[in-house]
Design a protein around this motif. Sequence first.
Motif, PDB file in Angstrom:
ATOM      1  N   TYR A  81     -13.543  12.500 -11.578  1.00 51.20           N
ATOM      2  CA  TYR A  81     -13.142  13.632 -11.735  1.00 51.20           C
ATOM      3  C   TYR A  81     -12.915  14.444 -13.158  1.00 51.20           C
ATOM      4  N   ILE A  91     -21.368  20.785 -16.553  1.00 49.99           N
ATOM      5  CA  ILE A  91     -20.077  20.798 -16.005  1.00 49.99           C
ATOM      6  C   ILE A  91     -18.807  21.080 -16.393  1.00 49.99           C
ATOM      7  N   ASP A  95     -15.503  19.438 -10.847  1.00 50.31           N
ATOM      8  CA  ASP A  95     -17.211  18.042 -10.507  1.00 50.31           C
ATOM      9  C   ASP A  95     -16.330  17.247  -9.931  1.00 50.31           C
ATOM     10  N   LEU A  97     -17.750  13.102 -10.678  1.00 49.88           N
ATOM     11  CA  LEU A  97     -18.308  12.740 -12.072  1.00 49.88           C
ATOM     12  C   LEU A  97     -18.525  11.440 -11.244  1.00 49.88           C
ATOM     13  N   VAL A 163     -21.578   8.804 -18.452  1.00 50.61           N
ATOM     14  CA  VAL A 163     -21.769  10.141 -16.919  1.00 50.61           C
ATOM     15  C   VAL A 163     -23.585  10.236 -16.746  1.00 50.61           C
ATOM     16  N   ARG A 166     -23.181  14.389 -11.763  1.00 51.51           N
ATOM     17  CA  ARG A 166     -22.362  15.862 -11.744  1.00 51.51           C
ATOM     18  C   ARG A 166     -23.103  15.981 -10.592  1.00 51.51           C
TER      19      ARG A 166
END
Length: 170
Positions: A81, A91, A95, A97, A163, A166
């Motif tokens: 997160y 982001i 959110d 991830l 990442v 998301r």
Amino acid sequence: PGESANASRSAQVMPSRQELIPYDFMEDIEGQYTFIDQYDVKAAAGSGYENPHAVLRNTLAFKTEWLRAKGVKAKNLKVIYAHGNSMWPTINDHDVLLVDESCIEPSDGHIFIMCNLEGEIVKRLVRGEGGWIICSDNPDKARYPNQELSDDEIDEHRILGRVIWRGGDL
């Protein structure tokens, strides 16, 4: 009179219990979804977040076909997160991830989870002259300034993964 007409109309739209066909959910998802471990870990969209104990909370389902198209392997993925607002609007705070832990080399323009002395952070890496810039996407640079690092200094920020997705509120 108008309410009873609406009620009978909606009753006609909904099938009776006898008309419902049993649905085997497990048969439908078999092979179509990959379940990725979801941890209670947070990466700061700010200065850093300490995660002394990572606890496996659950799993999150992703389409297997989508993961294949991205060229990622489930064993390298983790769900965590975001915490904070430095990466807004890309982001948001809280959110979800999806992180690929096999991507640990700096790459221009991508968003990474990194670890520094203050904890885990989520930031964009941008190649600059003679080094790297750790960028916050938030345009308020007075509050969320970029950090310039030489090629040697980037090693002080251990990259934990990139990442690749998301999810969160709009």
